[in-house]
Design an enzyme around this catalytic site. Structure first.
Site, PDB file in Angstrom:
ATOM      1  CE  LYS A   1      -0.580   0.576   5.012  1.00 28.84           C
ATOM      2  NZ  LYS A   1      -1.550   0.767   6.119  1.00 28.84           N
TER       3      LYS A   1
ATOM      4  N   GLY B   1       9.150  -1.592   2.327  1.00 30.67           N
ATOM      5  CA  GLY B   1       8.523  -1.426   3.632  1.00 30.67           C
ATOM      6  C   GLY B   1       9.192  -0.383   4.514  1.00 30.67           C
TER       7      GLY B   1
ATOM      8  CB  ILE C   1      14.043   3.390  17.859  1.00 34.27           C
ATOM      9  CG1 ILE C   1      13.820   2.123  17.045  1.00 34.27           C
ATOM     10  CG2 ILE C   1      13.643   4.614  17.032  1.00 34.27           C
ATOM     11  CD1 ILE C   1      12.364   1.864  16.678  1.00 34.27           C
TER      12      ILE C   1
ATOM     13  NE  ARG D   1       8.319  -0.384  13.901  1.00 34.57           N
ATOM     14  CZ  ARG D   1       8.074   0.688  13.148  1.00 34.57           C
ATOM     15  NH1 ARG D   1       8.531   1.880  13.498  1.00 34.57           N
ATOM     16  NH2 ARG D   1       7.365   0.575  12.032  1.00 34.57           N
TER      17      ARG D   1
ATOM     18  CG  ASP E   1       8.599  -5.814  12.665  1.00 32.73           C
ATOM     19  OD1 ASP E   1       9.557  -6.607  12.745  1.00 32.73           O
ATOM     20  OD2 ASP E   1       8.748  -4.573  12.599  1.00 32.73           O
TER      21      ASP E   1
ATOM     22  CG  HIS F   1      48.100  -8.808  13.298  1.00 37.22           C
ATOM     23  ND1 HIS F   1      47.545  -8.400  14.489  1.00 37.22           N
ATOM     24  CD2 HIS F   1      49.233  -8.076  13.123  1.00 37.22           C
ATOM     25  CE1 HIS F   1      48.321  -7.467  15.017  1.00 37.22           C
ATOM     26  NE2 HIS F   1      49.353  -7.254  14.200  1.00 37.22           N
TER      27      HIS F   1
END
Length: 505
Positions: free
Chosen positions: A40, A45, A190, A309, A349, A481
Site C-alpha cells: 500500500k 517497507g 531506536i 512498535r 514484525d 592481523h
C-alpha cells in the site's frame, strides 16, 4: 482508467512488501509459484524506506562529521560544516536505489505487483483496494497467503504524531532542519540511535526513560560504554519518568514537555514501571525544572516518541479468514511460519518478537519453501541482533544466565578492544567481545560484543553457533592481523585459558 470489481487468482498472496514480504514473494517465485504481492505504501517497507536504511545512513554521515571534528589526537584538526539538506538528499538516494532494486527483483522473479490495501474476505479470498482516486478494488482468490504487514510506532497519550512538534522515528529521519533541542521519549534502541544522531548534529538532547537504564533487555556491561559515550556527547538522561503531556511555550516557538515519575504513571494506569529510579524535587540530572509534585518540565523545540512498535494486524479483517492473534495483536505462528490455519502464514514484525528485519526475511524464505512443499523450518538459536548506537552492540545466542538456566555449565571468555591493535589504530577501543560456551563439550552457546563494528563481527559467532562450532574451532581459526575480528579468536582463547594478548581468568 477505473479498475473494475473483477476476481483473479494466485497461488500465493503476499500482503506487505517489506523485508519479510518481498523475500517471501521472491523466494516463492523462484520455486515456480504464481505470486501476487500487495503493497500500500512503498516497496521495501518501513525498513528500507523509513527505518533501518535511512537511520543507518544518517548514523554513518553524522559519525563521519563527529569523527573529523574530534580527531585532534590523530593530528587532524577540522570543523566540518553539515548541510542537512545535502545529507538528507544523499540518504534518500540510498533509499531510492534499494527500493527500486526490490521492485526490479520482484518483477524479474515473476511476481505480480499490486499497489493497494488488502483485506481478507474469507479463508481463500482477499479484496484489494487500489491506491489512487477512482482506482476501485478487486477480489483475489488464493491458495496460500503470507501476512507481512509489519509494525508501526506506538503512540502514547497526549502525544499525537499528527502534531507538528511531535515526531515518530519516520518523521525524525526526514526533518528539513536541525532542531536546536529535542526530548527523546524512550531509551530503547531506536531512541538511543536517534539521540546520538541528533547530538552529533549539534542538537541539545534529553532522553526520558521510565526504567532505570538505557536499552532494556541488554546486560549492564554492554550498556555501560554506550551510556558513557552518550554522556560524552552531551546527551542528558531522566530515568524513572514518563512523558505525560506537552504544551507550547508562551511567546516562543518551542514546547514544554511534562514528565512525571513512572511509579505515579503506573499507579494512574499509564504503564508499569520497573526499577524506576527515585528523584527528589529540585534540580535534576539534566537541569530540567522539577515542580513541587516531582514532575519535570523540559523545554525543547521537538519531541521524539520512541517507546516501541506494535503490529499492523488491525487493518486486515483477519476474523473474516479466521486467523487468530494474541492480546497484543501479533499473529501467532509455529516454527514453519504457519498461523492457526494451514494455508495462511505470517512473517516479520506482525508475527512477533524479535522485531528484526533479518528475522522477518528468514521467516519469509521459510514460508515460501513450506508452501512449495519443502522441509523448511525457522531456527532462532543463532538469530543475531544489533544496536547501531555509539559504540555498537551485537548479540547472538544465549547469555551466561540463560545458558545456566537451560542446564549448561557455562564458561565464558572475554577480550577487551583496548588490547586490540586494530581497535587502537581506529581511535575506537571501548568495549569487548564475550563468548559463552558449554564447559563440558566446548560448544559455543552465545556471544555479545560492544564496540567498533559489533554488528559485523557478530556474524562470525552466529555462524559458529549455527554450525555447532566449539571454542577450539574458533580459537584455532587463524584470523588476519591486524583486524578487529582477532578479538573474537582471543575471546575464545580466553575461555580456554590460553589467550595471548589479555590476562586469562
Amino acid at each position: 482508467m477505473v479498475v473494475g470489481d473483477v476476481t483473479t487468482g494466485t497461488d500465493v498472496l503476499v500482503i506487505g512488501a517489506g523485508p519479510a514480504g518481498y523475500v517471501a514473494a521472491i523466494r516463492a517465485g523462484q520455486l515456480d509459484l504464481d505470486v501476487t504481492l500487495v503493497e500500500k505504501d512503498a516497496y521495501g517497507g518501513t525498513c528500507l524506506n523509513y527505518g533501518c536504511i535511512p537511520s543507518k545512513a544518517l548514523i554513518t554521515a553524522t559519525d563521519v562529521a563527529h569523527d573529523a571534528a574530534t580527531a585532534e589526537e590523530m593530528g587532524i584538526h577540522a570543523e566540518p560544516e553539515i548541510d542537512l539538506g545535502e545529507m538528507m538528499a544523499w540518504k534518500d538516494g540510498v533509499v531510492d536505489q534499494l527500493t527500486g532494486g526490490v521492485e526490479k527483483l520482484c518483477k524479474a522473479n515473476g511476481v505480480t505487483l499490486l499497489e493497494g490495501t488488502a483485506r481478507f474476505a474469507g479463508e481463500n479470498t482477499a479484496r484489494v483496494s487500489h491506491s489512487g482516486e477512482g482506482q476501485g478494488s478487486e477480489s483475489l482468490e488464493f491458495e496460500h497467503a503470507v501476512i507481512a504487514t509489519g509494525s508501526r510506532p506506538i503512540e502514547i497519550p497526549n502525544f499525537d504524531f499528527g502534531d507538528e512538534p511531535v515526531l515518530d522515528s519516520r518523521q525524525a529521519l526526514a526533518l528539513e532542519s536541525v532542531p536546536d533541542s529535542i526530548v527523546v521519549v524512550g531509551a530503547g534502541y531506536i531512541g538511543m540511535e536517534l539521540a546520538s544522531v541528533f547530538a552529533k548534529l549539534g542538537t541539545d538532547v534529553t532522553v526520558i526513560e521510565m526504567l532505570d537504564s538505557i536499552l532494556p533487555g541488554y546486560d549492564d556491561d554492554l550498556k555501560r560504554p554506550v551510556k558513557g559515550r552518550a554522556t560524552d556527547l552531551g546527551i542528558e538522561f531522566e530515568f524513572g519518568y514518563t512523558a505525560s503531556e506537552w504544551h507550547e511555550r508562551d511567546g516562543d516557538d518551542g514546547i514544554r514537555v511534562v514528565a512525571e515519575p513512572a511509579d505515579n504513571a503506573a499507579a494512574d494506569g499509564g504503564g508499569e514501571a520497573s526499577h524506576a529510579s527515585e528523584q527528589e524535587s529540585g534540580e535534576t540530572a539534566s537541569g530540567a525544572e522539577a515542580v513541587e509534585d516531582e514532575r519535570l518540565e523540559l523545554e525543547a523545540e521537538k519531541v521524539l516518541v520512541a517507546v516501541g512498535r506494535q503490529p499492523v494486524s488491525d487493518t486486515l479483517d483477519l476474523e473474516e479468514a479466521g486467523v487468530e492473534t494474541d492480546d497484543a495483536g501479533f499473529v501467532e505462528t509455529d516454527s514453519r511460519a504457519r498461523t492457526n490455519l494451514e494455508h495462511i502464514f505470517a512473517v516479520g514484525d506482525v508475527a512477533g518478537e524479535p522485531m528484526l528485519a533479518h528475522k522477518g526475511s528468514a521467516e519469509g524464505q521459510v514460508a515460501a519453501e513450506v508452501i512449495a512443499g519443502e522441509p523448511a523450518a525457522i531456527d532462532y538459536q543463532a538469530m543475531p541482533a544489533a544496536v547501531f548506537t555509539d559504540p555498537e552492540i551485537g548479540t547472538v545466542g544465549m547469555t551466561e544466565p540463560e545458558a545456566a538456566e537451560a542446564g549448561f555449565e557455562p564458561v565464558t571468555g572475554q577480550f577487551p578492544f583496548r588490547a586490540s591493535g586494530r581497535a587502537l589504530t581506529t581511535g575506537d577501543s571501548d568495549g569487548f567481545v564475550k563468548v559463552v560456551a558449554d564447559e563440558e563439550s566446548g560448544y559455543l552457546l552465545g556471544a555479545s560484543i560492544v564496540g567498533p563494528e559489533a554488528s559485523e563481527l557478530i556474524a562470525e559467532l552466529g555462524l559458529a553457533i549455527e554450525l555447532g562450532a566449539t571454542l577450539e574451532d574458533v580459537a584455532a581459526t587463524v584470523h588476519t592481523h591486524p583486524t578487529l575480528s582477532e578479538s573474537v579468536m582471543e575471546a575464545a582463547e580466553n575461555a580456554l585459558g590460553h589467550a595471548i594478548h589479555t590476562l586469562n581468568r
